[in-house]
Design a protein around this motif. Structure first.
Motif, PDB file in Angstrom:
ATOM      1  N   ALA A 203       0.848  -1.198   0.000  1.00  0.00           N
ATOM      2  CA  ALA A 203       0.000   0.000   0.000  1.00  0.00           C
ATOM      3  C   ALA A 203       0.879   1.242   0.000  1.00  0.00           C
ATOM      4  O   ALA A 203       0.617   2.198  -0.733  1.00  0.00           O
ATOM      5  CB  ALA A 203      -0.926  -0.005   1.205  1.00  0.00           C
ATOM      6  N   ALA A 204       1.950   1.225   0.802  1.00  0.00           N
ATOM      7  CA  ALA A 204       2.844   2.387   0.868  1.00  0.00           C
ATOM      8  C   ALA A 204       3.497   2.624  -0.487  1.00  0.00           C
ATOM      9  O   ALA A 204       3.581   3.762  -0.961  1.00  0.00           O
ATOM     10  CB  ALA A 204       3.901   2.172   1.944  1.00  0.00           C
ATOM     11  N   GLN A 205       3.944   1.537  -1.114  1.00  0.00           N
ATOM     12  CA  GLN A 205       4.574   1.683  -2.430  1.00  0.00           C
ATOM     13  C   GLN A 205       3.560   2.155  -3.463  1.00  0.00           C
ATOM     14  O   GLN A 205       3.869   2.976  -4.320  1.00  0.00           O
ATOM     15  CB  GLN A 205       5.182   0.352  -2.879  1.00  0.00           C
ATOM     16  N   ASP A 206       2.360   1.637  -3.346  1.00  0.00           N
ATOM     17  CA  ASP A 206       1.296   2.022  -4.271  1.00  0.00           C
ATOM     18  C   ASP A 206       1.026   3.523  -4.169  1.00  0.00           C
ATOM     19  O   ASP A 206       0.681   4.166  -5.144  1.00  0.00           O
ATOM     20  CB  ASP A 206       0.037   1.222  -3.933  1.00  0.00           C
ATOM     21  N   LEU A 207       1.190   4.063  -2.952  1.00  0.00           N
ATOM     22  CA  LEU A 207       0.923   5.482  -2.742  1.00  0.00           C
ATOM     23  C   LEU A 207       2.145   6.344  -3.037  1.00  0.00           C
ATOM     24  O   LEU A 207       2.149   7.534  -2.760  1.00  0.00           O
ATOM     25  CB  LEU A 207       0.446   5.713  -1.306  1.00  0.00           C
ATOM     26  N   GLY A 208       3.195   5.727  -3.576  1.00  0.00           N
ATOM     27  CA  GLY A 208       4.317   6.523  -4.055  1.00  0.00           C
ATOM     28  C   GLY A 208       5.586   6.427  -3.242  1.00  0.00           C
ATOM     29  O   GLY A 208       6.500   7.209  -3.451  1.00  0.00           O
ATOM     30  N   CYS A 209       5.658   5.485  -2.298  1.00  0.00           N
ATOM     31  CA  CYS A 209       6.852   5.337  -1.460  1.00  0.00           C
ATOM     32  C   CYS A 209       7.862   4.451  -2.151  1.00  0.00           C
ATOM     33  O   CYS A 209       7.528   3.358  -2.586  1.00  0.00           O
ATOM     34  CB  CYS A 209       6.481   4.623  -0.168  1.00  0.00           C
TER      35      CYS A 209
ATOM     36  N   PHE B  72       2.822  -4.842  -8.692  1.00  0.00           N
ATOM     37  CA  PHE B  72       3.333  -5.743  -7.654  1.00  0.00           C
ATOM     38  C   PHE B  72       3.799  -7.063  -8.253  1.00  0.00           C
ATOM     39  O   PHE B  72       4.550  -7.803  -7.627  1.00  0.00           O
ATOM     40  CB  PHE B  72       2.274  -6.015  -6.590  1.00  0.00           C
ATOM     41  N   PRO B  92       5.804   0.000  -8.663  1.00  0.00           N
ATOM     42  CA  PRO B  92       4.477   0.452  -8.236  1.00  0.00           C
ATOM     43  C   PRO B  92       4.435   1.930  -7.865  1.00  0.00           C
ATOM     44  O   PRO B  92       3.450   2.608  -8.158  1.00  0.00           O
ATOM     45  CB  PRO B  92       4.174  -0.402  -7.006  1.00  0.00           C
ATOM     46  N   TYR B  93       5.543   2.421  -7.234  1.00  0.00           N
ATOM     47  CA  TYR B  93       5.492   3.805  -6.767  1.00  0.00           C
ATOM     48  C   TYR B  93       5.616   4.827  -7.881  1.00  0.00           C
ATOM     49  O   TYR B  93       5.544   6.019  -7.641  1.00  0.00           O
ATOM     50  CB  TYR B  93       6.551   4.048  -5.666  1.00  0.00           C
ATOM     51  N   ASN B  98      -3.748   3.769  -8.425  1.00  0.00           N
ATOM     52  CA  ASN B  98      -3.767   3.487  -6.992  1.00  0.00           C
ATOM     53  C   ASN B  98      -4.676   2.309  -6.753  1.00  0.00           C
ATOM     54  O   ASN B  98      -5.518   1.971  -7.580  1.00  0.00           O
ATOM     55  CB  ASN B  98      -4.224   4.695  -6.182  1.00  0.00           C
ATOM     56  N   PHE B 101      -6.938  -2.008  -1.232  1.00  0.00           N
ATOM     57  CA  PHE B 101      -6.622  -3.397  -0.935  1.00  0.00           C
ATOM     58  C   PHE B 101      -7.799  -4.114  -0.283  1.00  0.00           C
ATOM     59  O   PHE B 101      -8.591  -3.503   0.426  1.00  0.00           O
ATOM     60  CB  PHE B 101      -5.410  -3.467  -0.017  1.00  0.00           C
ATOM     61  N   PHE B 107      -2.633   1.929   7.582  1.00  0.00           N
ATOM     62  CA  PHE B 107      -1.452   1.962   8.451  1.00  0.00           C
ATOM     63  C   PHE B 107      -1.915   2.087   9.897  1.00  0.00           C
ATOM     64  O   PHE B 107      -2.476   3.112  10.278  1.00  0.00           O
ATOM     65  CB  PHE B 107      -0.536   3.112   8.054  1.00  0.00           C
ATOM     66  N   PHE B 118      -1.071  10.270   3.390  1.00  0.00           N
ATOM     67  CA  PHE B 118       0.192   9.553   3.161  1.00  0.00           C
ATOM     68  C   PHE B 118       0.709   9.688   1.720  1.00  0.00           C
ATOM     69  O   PHE B 118       1.856  10.068   1.497  1.00  0.00           O
ATOM     70  CB  PHE B 118       0.029   8.078   3.524  1.00  0.00           C
ATOM     71  N   GLN B 122       4.023  11.839  -0.056  1.00  0.00           N
ATOM     72  CA  GLN B 122       5.077  11.260  -0.898  1.00  0.00           C
ATOM     73  C   GLN B 122       5.297  12.118  -2.129  1.00  0.00           C
ATOM     74  O   GLN B 122       6.382  12.166  -2.670  1.00  0.00           O
ATOM     75  CB  GLN B 122       4.712   9.834  -1.330  1.00  0.00           C
ATOM     76  N   LYS B 170      -4.928  10.800  -4.215  1.00  0.00           N
ATOM     77  CA  LYS B 170      -4.010  11.302  -5.233  1.00  0.00           C
ATOM     78  C   LYS B 170      -4.712  11.522  -6.567  1.00  0.00           C
ATOM     79  O   LYS B 170      -4.064  11.891  -7.544  1.00  0.00           O
ATOM     80  CB  LYS B 170      -2.845  10.322  -5.411  1.00  0.00           C
TER      81      LYS B 170
END
Lengths: 303, 380
Positions: A203-209, B72, B92-93, B98, B101, B107, B118, B122, B170
């Motif tokens: 999820a974090a990577q999906d959001l751009g991390c 992924f 993915p980033y 988006n 899930f 988080f 979040f 980024q 986003k």
């Protein structure tokens, strides 16, 4: 089972851990505390006053009046003790940090390993416990001494020309502590990382991390309860560690465990060594309380 | 239902326009995990602003398809393009999609507000703009008063909405939703289906939703892809998938169906099919068949009429049998009628008047009839 009976049973169950604490922690502590208030004497046991039940209440009163905090005052007068405490806390702190540096990647790797491989890795972490702690520390002497395995290896491959002096230095103590306490760091961190839902990272990577950012923003904060538990499990016993500094450390390695040993066995000064132990306990109670608070917070968060 | 949303959606059918370019396209995509083929040489185009559903049982490859689009998983072979750009090797980033899930993946150490912010952080969005966007998202999902809560202090439905807000924050061109309503109870799920459609239309995004729930897919989607064992069996609008299924599997997977096996005795515009037990079915069909072809006739339960006497008006497609079972569902009653050949037909009858049902009961003789255009002829 009917209600009153089951309530009684519930209370009895709670009594067990309290009895345990009373018998194995509180009573020994009271005895040590009592000795720390006594004076050394050439006798058996080697301190006064001692209380004989036959002397009755009057005897108890006399011995109570003879108690004093002289030994604690003594601890403050000789810089040796203060230095030993500070040095112990410092060595334990540095060792804990080093253990974390080694242990976290290890735990992370284990938690990310294929599920089928994890029991084996866990086994490997626990495996050293199957050999006596003392023997394992002795083995490090064989590795670290000037003509030991490490120096032989490094000289054979030409990294160094002269043997490194590691044994009987603080470095050897750090190596010994990191090695001995590594499982206590790895296991709690592994257990928090292993429980973590990997989709959080996705999820974090999906959001751009980027993966590194995701680690610092998600993985690490979520592993903090395990890191805290691991650090406490290493730090607390490391402060009072005796065997490792005694076997691997040099004569200049000052640690409170060694000081206590000397007071107790060489000087036969039970009261002073008891006072040293009581103060050590107080120094450790602070991190223990912090640890328990952290655990309570973790439990709160896990609800 | 969406169909009543008016002319805007009715005219929305870019897949019928030969000049329209798909926004997302899968070309001959295969994904293998070891020996297991999760996605099998699949091609698919999804158009901009489309609400697209991937429907199938678990393990059919629908989630893998979504995860490949999110980045992924990399396809073993084949090309995925988004806006004409090959997505191969893009992490993915860096993808302009988006994902929401299935587990929500909120988080746990961050508040609702921080979860939503979040992705924006980024992107290093300016503080004022970020605050405004978070407020907008909180309003959109009606969670304004819960902004300071942590995920574990929220109900399942609220968590679902936080996950939605976070993935929408986003304003991606494409939102991927993996079983977005799977964890909600039935009532909440039905409400949320409409909310999702509203959000999608308001924001003008492309939504690709993965679901195993055919009702959910039909309620929300412009088009549905029915998947099985890594392959797409049919891509069509909900009406087409329901009324003109491409195969027995699709007919059976979507809704309830009566399937009669037989051979063609007279092909043509009005095909005549004879079943083994001697039933003769006359049906209008576009399906090309030849005499003696083995075919299946599929007819939905609600297309059957049930009567206690033989209908006088028509004699075609009239079958009699014994009432074997009755399920009273309130809005409708489903009869299970056992034909003399042993086959059981399901027939649903709308209860359009209170207690006015013909007094059919267990073991009565009943007549089932259906029109010549009630069912479809399937060859696979």
């Amino acid at each position: 089972m009917n209600r009153p009976l089951s309530q009684l049973f519930n209370r009895l169950v709670i009594v067990v851990p309290y009895l345990w604490l009373l018998a194995l922690f509180l009573i020994p502590f009271v005895i040590v505390f009592k000795i720390s208030l006594s004076q050394p004497a050439t006798a058996m046991p080697p301190y006064v006053p001692t209380f004989e039940p036959s002397e009755g209440l009057a005897g108890l009163w006399t011995s109570l009046k003879a108690f004093s905090f002289d030994n604690y005052i003594w601890l403050t007068e000789d810089a040796l003790y203060f230095n030993a405490y500070v040095s112990s806390v410092f060595i334990a702190g540095v060792s804990t940090f080093l253990t974390l540096l080694v242990g976290f990647p290890l735990a992370y790797g284990m938690a990310r390993a294929p599920t089928s491989l994890r029991p084996l890795l866990l086994m490997l972490v626990i495996l050293p416990f199957w050999t006596s702690f003392l023997i394992r520390v002795y083995a490090w002497i064989g590795i670290l001494k000037p003509e030991g395995l490490l120096n032989q290896l490094l000289m054979a491959i030409g990294v160094i020309n002269e043997p490194l002096i590691i044994l009987n230095t603080d470095t050897a103590v750090y190596i010994g502590i990191v090695y001995s306490y590594l499982p206590f760091m790895v296991l709690p961190i592994y257990s928090t990382l292993e429980k973590m839902d990997y989709s959080l990272i996705e999820a974090a990577q999906d959001l751009g991390c980027r993966p590194v950012t995701a680690f610092w923003k998600i993985t690490f904060p979520l592993s903090v309860p395990g890191v805290v538990a691991g650090c406490m499990l290493v730090f607390i016993p490391a402060v009072g560690e005796f065997v490792i500094p005694d076997l691997l450390g040099g004569s200049r390695t000052l640690m409170i465990g060694k000081t206590l040993w000397v007071e107790f066995f060489s000087n036969r000064d039970w009261p002073v060594s008891s006072a040293v132990a009581v103060v050590l306990l107080l120094i450790l109670v602070v991190p223990i309380v912090l640890f328990q608070q952290a655990q309570a917070r973790a439990q709160e968060a896990g609800k | 239902m969406k169909k009543s949303l008016g002319s805007i959606r009715k005219s929305f059918a870019p897949w019928l326009d030969p000049k329209a370019e798909p926004h997302i396209s899968f070309a001959d995509v295969t994904k293998k995990f070891g020996d297991f083929v999760a996605v099998d040489n699949l091609s698919l185009g999804v158009y901009g602003r489309e609400f697209f559903a991937l429907l199938g049982a678990s393990g059919c490859g629908k989630s893998t398809l979504l995860r490949m689009l999110a980045g992924f998983e990399e396809p073993t072979s084949g090309v995925i393009t988004l806006d004409g750009q090959d997505m191969h090797g893009i992490p993915p980033y860096r993808r302009p999609v988006n994902m929401m899930f299935q587990s929500y993946a909120l988080f746990p150490h961050m508040t609702v507000e921080k979860n939503i912010a979040f992705g924006l952080k980024q992107d290093r969005m300016a503080r004022s703009e970020l605050d405004a966007r978070v407020d907008e998202m909180l309003k959109l999902v009606k969670l304004d008063q819960f902004r300071g809560r942590k995920p574990d202090q929220l109900s399942g439905g609220q968590r679902q909405r936080v996950a939605l807000a976070r993935s929408l924050a986003k304003k991606p061109k494409v939102l991927l939703l993996d079983e977005p309503l799977g964890a909600l109870d039935k009532k909440l799920r039905e409400e949320t289906q409409f909310e999702l459609v509203d959000v999608q239309q308001d924001l003008g995004m492309t939504f690709i939703v993965v679901t195993h729930d055919q009702e959910e897919a039909m309620t929300m989607a412009d088009r549905i892809a029915v998947m099985k064992e890594g392959k797409i069996l049919q891509v069509a609008t909900p009406e087409e998938v329901y009324e003109a299924p491409a195969s027995r599997f699709v007919a059976d997977f979507i809704g309830s169906v009566n399937m009669l096996e037989g051979v063609v005795s007279k092909p043509g515009g009005t095909t005549v099919i004879e079943t083994q037990s001697g039933l003769v079915i006359r049906t209008k069909t576009d399906q090309e068949t030849a005499e003696n072809d083995k075919v299946w006739f599929a007819v939905r339960p609600e297309k059957l009429r049930v009567a206690s006497k033989k209908p006088k008006t028509t004699s075609v497609n009239t079958i009699d049998g014994e009432i074997w079972d009755i399920a009273y569902l309130g809005d409708m009653t489903t009869f299970h009628i056992r034909l003399d050949g042993g086959q059981i037909l399901k027939a649903s009858v709308i209860n359009d008047a209170r207690l006015a049902q013909e007094q059919l009961t267990w073991h009565d003789r009943a007549w089932v009839s259906f029109a010549e255009d009630a069912g479809v002829v399937l060859t696979a």
